[in-house]
Structure formats: C-alpha cells, structure tokens
Motif scaffolding. Structure first.
Motif, PDB file in Angstrom:
ATOM      1  N   LEU A  90      27.455  67.700  50.253  1.00  4.84           N
ATOM      2  CA  LEU A  90      27.457  67.857  48.695  1.00  4.84           C
ATOM      3  C   LEU A  90      29.076  68.395  48.376  1.00  4.84           C
ATOM      4  O   LEU A  90      29.451  69.262  49.016  1.00  4.84           O
ATOM      5  N   HIS A  91      29.414  67.339  47.549  1.00  4.55           N
ATOM      6  CA  HIS A  91      31.219  67.704  47.274  1.00  4.55           C
ATOM      7  C   HIS A  91      31.029  67.363  45.855  1.00  4.55           C
ATOM      8  O   HIS A  91      30.272  66.673  45.182  1.00  4.55           O
ATOM      9  N   HIS A  92      32.181  68.137  45.160  1.00  2.08           N
ATOM     10  CA  HIS A  92      32.368  67.817  43.558  1.00  2.08           C
ATOM     11  C   HIS A  92      33.708  66.846  43.510  1.00  2.08           C
ATOM     12  O   HIS A  92      34.060  65.981  44.617  1.00  2.08           O
ATOM     13  N   MET A  93      34.185  66.989  42.387  1.00  4.62           N
ATOM     14  CA  MET A  93      35.063  65.856  42.137  1.00  4.62           C
ATOM     15  C   MET A  93      36.562  65.905  43.056  1.00  4.62           C
ATOM     16  O   MET A  93      37.285  64.965  42.866  1.00  4.62           O
ATOM     17  N   GLY A  94      36.537  66.850  43.824  1.00  2.62           N
ATOM     18  CA  GLY A  94      37.483  67.046  44.721  1.00  2.62           C
ATOM     19  C   GLY A  94      37.374  65.671  45.972  1.00  2.62           C
ATOM     20  O   GLY A  94      38.677  65.686  46.420  1.00  2.62           O
ATOM     21  N   MET A  95      36.245  65.203  45.927  1.00  4.31           N
ATOM     22  CA  MET A  95      36.391  64.007  46.750  1.00  4.31           C
ATOM     23  C   MET A  95      37.248  63.130  46.211  1.00  4.31           C
ATOM     24  O   MET A  95      37.737  62.054  46.612  1.00  4.31           O
ATOM     25  N   SER A  96      37.364  62.816  44.978  1.00  2.00           N
ATOM     26  CA  SER A  96      38.368  61.761  44.137  1.00  2.00           C
ATOM     27  C   SER A  96      39.767  62.254  44.242  1.00  2.00           C
ATOM     28  O   SER A  96      40.540  61.324  43.967  1.00  2.00           O
ATOM     29  N   THR A  97      39.939  63.490  44.109  1.00  2.00           N
ATOM     30  CA  THR A  97      41.452  64.001  43.850  1.00  2.00           C
ATOM     31  C   THR A  97      42.137  64.098  45.496  1.00  2.00           C
ATOM     32  O   THR A  97      43.459  63.897  45.476  1.00  2.00           O
ATOM     33  N   ALA A  98      41.281  64.312  46.415  1.00  2.00           N
ATOM     34  CA  ALA A  98      41.859  64.538  47.746  1.00  2.00           C
ATOM     35  C   ALA A  98      42.722  63.358  48.126  1.00  2.00           C
ATOM     36  O   ALA A  98      43.828  63.780  48.678  1.00  2.00           O
ATOM     37  N   PRO A  99      42.640  62.127  47.819  1.00  2.00           N
ATOM     38  CA  PRO A  99      43.344  61.053  48.426  1.00  2.00           C
ATOM     39  C   PRO A  99      44.941  61.190  47.767  1.00  2.00           C
ATOM     40  O   PRO A  99      45.891  60.788  48.516  1.00  2.00           O
ATOM     41  N   ALA A 100      45.102  61.479  46.611  1.00  2.00           N
ATOM     42  CA  ALA A 100      46.322  61.710  45.975  1.00  2.00           C
ATOM     43  C   ALA A 100      47.026  63.009  46.483  1.00  2.00           C
ATOM     44  O   ALA A 100      48.064  63.197  46.578  1.00  2.00           O
ATOM     45  N   GLY A 117      23.697  59.914  45.654  1.00  2.00           N
ATOM     46  CA  GLY A 117      23.713  59.873  44.302  1.00  2.00           C
ATOM     47  C   GLY A 117      24.393  61.007  43.691  1.00  2.00           C
ATOM     48  O   GLY A 117      25.153  61.919  44.284  1.00  2.00           O
ATOM     49  N   GLN A 118      24.759  60.792  42.256  1.00  2.00           N
ATOM     50  CA  GLN A 118      25.356  62.105  41.672  1.00  2.00           C
ATOM     51  C   GLN A 118      24.452  63.069  41.390  1.00  2.00           C
ATOM     52  O   GLN A 118      23.154  62.670  41.245  1.00  2.00           O
ATOM     53  N   VAL A 119      24.823  64.594  41.260  1.00  2.00           N
ATOM     54  CA  VAL A 119      23.813  65.513  41.025  1.00  2.00           C
ATOM     55  C   VAL A 119      23.922  66.149  39.962  1.00  2.00           C
ATOM     56  O   VAL A 119      22.870  66.075  39.079  1.00  2.00           O
ATOM     57  N   ASP A 294      20.026  56.998  36.132  1.00  2.00           N
ATOM     58  CA  ASP A 294      20.897  55.737  36.703  1.00  2.00           C
ATOM     59  C   ASP A 294      22.200  56.389  37.532  1.00  2.00           C
ATOM     60  O   ASP A 294      22.756  55.821  38.362  1.00  2.00           O
ATOM     61  N   LYS A 295      22.604  57.646  37.257  1.00  2.00           N
ATOM     62  CA  LYS A 295      23.779  58.367  38.025  1.00  2.00           C
ATOM     63  C   LYS A 295      23.508  58.569  39.221  1.00  2.00           C
ATOM     64  O   LYS A 295      23.922  58.706  40.070  1.00  2.00           O
ATOM     65  N   MET A 296      22.079  59.178  39.241  1.00  2.00           N
ATOM     66  CA  MET A 296      21.584  59.570  40.426  1.00  2.00           C
ATOM     67  C   MET A 296      21.064  58.665  41.564  1.00  2.00           C
ATOM     68  O   MET A 296      20.103  58.652  42.294  1.00  2.00           O
ATOM     69  N   SER A 297      21.988  57.718  41.623  1.00  2.28           N
ATOM     70  CA  SER A 297      22.034  56.576  42.637  1.00  2.28           C
ATOM     71  C   SER A 297      23.038  56.289  43.436  1.00  2.28           C
ATOM     72  O   SER A 297      24.171  56.561  42.827  1.00  2.28           O
ATOM     73  N   PRO A 298      22.799  55.533  44.398  1.00  2.00           N
ATOM     74  CA  PRO A 298      23.815  55.170  45.254  1.00  2.00           C
ATOM     75  C   PRO A 298      25.117  54.400  44.441  1.00  2.00           C
ATOM     76  O   PRO A 298      26.287  54.632  44.385  1.00  2.00           O
ATOM     77  N   THR A 303      30.328  54.007  41.668  1.00  2.00           N
ATOM     78  CA  THR A 303      30.892  53.720  40.562  1.00  2.00           C
ATOM     79  C   THR A 303      31.843  54.718  39.778  1.00  2.00           C
ATOM     80  O   THR A 303      33.163  54.627  39.441  1.00  2.00           O
ATOM     81  N   HIS A 304      31.281  56.007  39.958  1.00  2.00           N
ATOM     82  CA  HIS A 304      32.002  56.996  39.362  1.00  2.00           C
ATOM     83  C   HIS A 304      33.177  57.365  40.178  1.00  2.00           C
ATOM     84  O   HIS A 304      34.066  57.723  39.677  1.00  2.00           O
ATOM     85  N   LEU A 305      32.749  57.637  41.440  1.00  6.10           N
ATOM     86  CA  LEU A 305      33.851  57.956  42.591  1.00  6.10           C
ATOM     87  C   LEU A 305      35.112  57.055  42.421  1.00  6.10           C
ATOM     88  O   LEU A 305      36.148  57.307  42.449  1.00  6.10           O
TER      89      LEU A 305
END
Ligand code: MLT
Length: 324
Positions: A90-100, A117-119, A294-298, A303-305
C-alpha cells in the motif's frame, strides 16, 4: 515446438501445479507492506483494510512497516519479492513522485509492479504544536516572517506527502523553514505532540481525532473546500493561499508477474474490505474518501499512476528537488 513425451509430461505437471497454487491462493498469511512507520496515516489505512481483506481471503493479512527514504526502501523490497500474491504493497502518491525525486531509484513504478486498485483519497491539514505562538494562518505567517528558519517543519522524508505539502507551504509563504525528517508522520506527530517540532502537514487519517481533542493547533485544510469532519477549520485557499490543494491518493500493488487469478482475488478482497461497514464508518469519520469502483481496479490505478508520474516529473525537475 514439439516436446519429447517426458518433457511434455513435466511441463504439463508444472503448469497444473502452478494453476493449483493459484487456485489454492492464499494458503498462508499475506504480508501487506507499508512504506512508513506504524501509527501514521498509511499504517492506519493499511490496518483498517487488513482485517476485512483477511476475512475475505480466508487468511490473515499482516502489516509490515518497512520504513525509510520516503517509501522507496519498501517499494524496492516489494519489487524484488516473489510475485505470488503473498506480498502486497500500500503506497500513496509517493509512488508517482519517486522517479523524479530519486536519482538512483532501484525500481520502476510502472515496470516492476502489478496494480491492484486505488483505495482512498485523503486531504491534509496544516498543524502546529499546541503551545505554538499563533492561532490563525495570518498569525502563523507573521511568526514565520519574524522567525524564519528558526521554525521547524517535520516531515516523513523526501517524497513523503508531508514533505511535498511542506514544500508547497514554504513556497506559498516565501520562507524556507528548517525541515526535520522522520520515518513516517506517526513519529513526526509524536514529536509535534511532545513539542520537539513546531509544524507538520499531515493527512486527516491521523489528524482528525487530535484536532478534535485540541491536542494540536490547526491552521487550515489543504482542499479548496472545508471538510465534513472538520467544518470549523477553514481551507488554506479561502484564507489567501490561493490554489493550495493537496489530496493524497493511495494504491495497492503486487510485484510484477503476480498471476492474474491471484490479482483478481486480491482485488476482490480489496473491494470487500472497502465495503465493510466498520471500515466505511471509520474512514468517513477521518474524512478519507473511498474511491469509486472503476478506480478500484488494476486499470484504474495504472492509468492514474501513469498520469501522476507525467504530472509530477516536470514540476519536481523544475523545482530542482532530488536525492542523490
Ligand atoms: C505516513 O504514513 O507516515 C505518511 O503518509 C508519510 C507521508 O507524509 O507521506
């Protein structure tokens, strides 16, 4: 390709073993890795989900806190785990900021994980220790103007949302404060409660009860509108920090290569957990929004990530914030 008979028999036996293992999943406890310290907001959500997820899976879901480096140590651990469904993340939006943010990242959020899925989406609040010498945002701004970097601002490390929110706040007030990193906002909050640090920006999943009990001072919420759980707390935006907006999204992941039938079971268990009346009530009390189906899906999480990685990359590179 034609296989010799013994080889074919072996291949068929292996395939049926794998299918059997997937059908039997889970036949032992599942580990839910949390990238921040126990007691903090991510941990709160994880422990809330773990019990009904475990009930639905027929096996317990055990929370493991693997802390450090803004969540990237845990992400690396999960990326390297066996892709069998027994390790989820379980991780938050840090998953998307880490690469930069991290120059030497040891995982790729898009290539090394399966999305389950999103939570939840969780707003934040800007807080101070109880005896801080300001009661309103204008008073806080005056103290910051006077004291500058004598004021300390806690966070949970580079890439933590408390760090990102703190950066936004410092940029909004035009003053650099002294940042004090912790392994999660659980311990950061303990330091705030103990008066060892002055300020903290943290998610409502941890802060609502403390605000209601008057154990911390609150200057505003990070959503444009006020929150149902805290109707008397103004937004930072309405007090003049125009456009100040942070809402923290969370996702559930498994290591890349986790078989589809196993991912399906984990997604089903996530959905059951988020419909649990007790979980729904507790999250509503903490002003955390359970995402729509629909967001709580792979696909919803992937798509959001992707969109969030594309959004944050240029912002972070422009700000020149990164870890070597
Ligand atoms: C936590 O769970 O400790 C927080 O989500 C850390 C953070 O600020 O990102």
């Amino acid at each position: 390709m034609r296989l010799a008979r013994p080889l074919l028999a072996l291949a068929l036996a292996a395939a049926s073993l794998a299918a059997g293992a997937q059908a039997a999943f889970p036949d032992r406890p599942v580990t839910l890795v949390v990238p921040f310290a126990a007691g903090g907001p991510t941990d709160v959500v994880a422990r809330m989900m773990a019990i009904p997820m475990g009930r639905s899976l027929g096996q317990s879901v055990t929370v493991e806190n693997t802390v450090g480096a803004g969540g990237t140590i845990a992400a690396t651990r999960v990326a390297r785990a066996q892709p069998n469904g027994y390790t989820v993340f379980l991780h938050h939006m840090g998953m998307s900021t880490a690469p930069a943010l991290y120059k030497k990242l040891q995982f790729d959020p898009l290539k090394d994980f399966e999305t389950i899925g999103q939570v939840v989406d969780v707003p934040m609040t800007l807080l101070a220790r109880k005896d801080f010498p300001a009661n309103t945002l204008p008073e806080l701004q005056a103290v910051i103007k006077r004291e500058g970097n004598k004021i300390s601002l806690a966070n949970a490390g580079l890439g933590a949302v408390s760090h990102l929110c703190g950066l936004l706040f410092q940029s909004a007030v035009g003053t650099e404060l002294t940042t004090v990193p912790f392994s999660g906002t659980g311990p950061a909050m303990n330091a705030l409660l103990g008066g060892q640090v002055d300020l903290l920006c943290d998610q409502t999943t941890q802060t609502v009860p403390l605000i209601k009990d008057g154990r911390v001072k609150v200057f505003g919420v990070t959503t444009p509108r006020r929150l149902e759980a805290l109707p008397n707390v103004p937004s930072l935006d309405e007090q003049g920090l125009k456009g100040f907006e942070v809402k923290v999204w969370h996702g559930l992941y498994a290591p890349k290569g986790t078989p589809q039938p196993v991912l399906d079971k984990l997604n089903a268990a996530l959905r059951v957990a988020m419909q649990d009346p007790e979980v729904k009530k507790r999250l509503a009390d903490l002003n955390a929004d359970i995402v729509p189906a629909d967001k709580m899906s792979p696909a919803g999480l992937r798509t959001h990530l992707e969109a969030e990685i594309a959004k944050w990359g240029p912002v972070i590179r422009k700000a020149g914030v990164y870890a070597d």
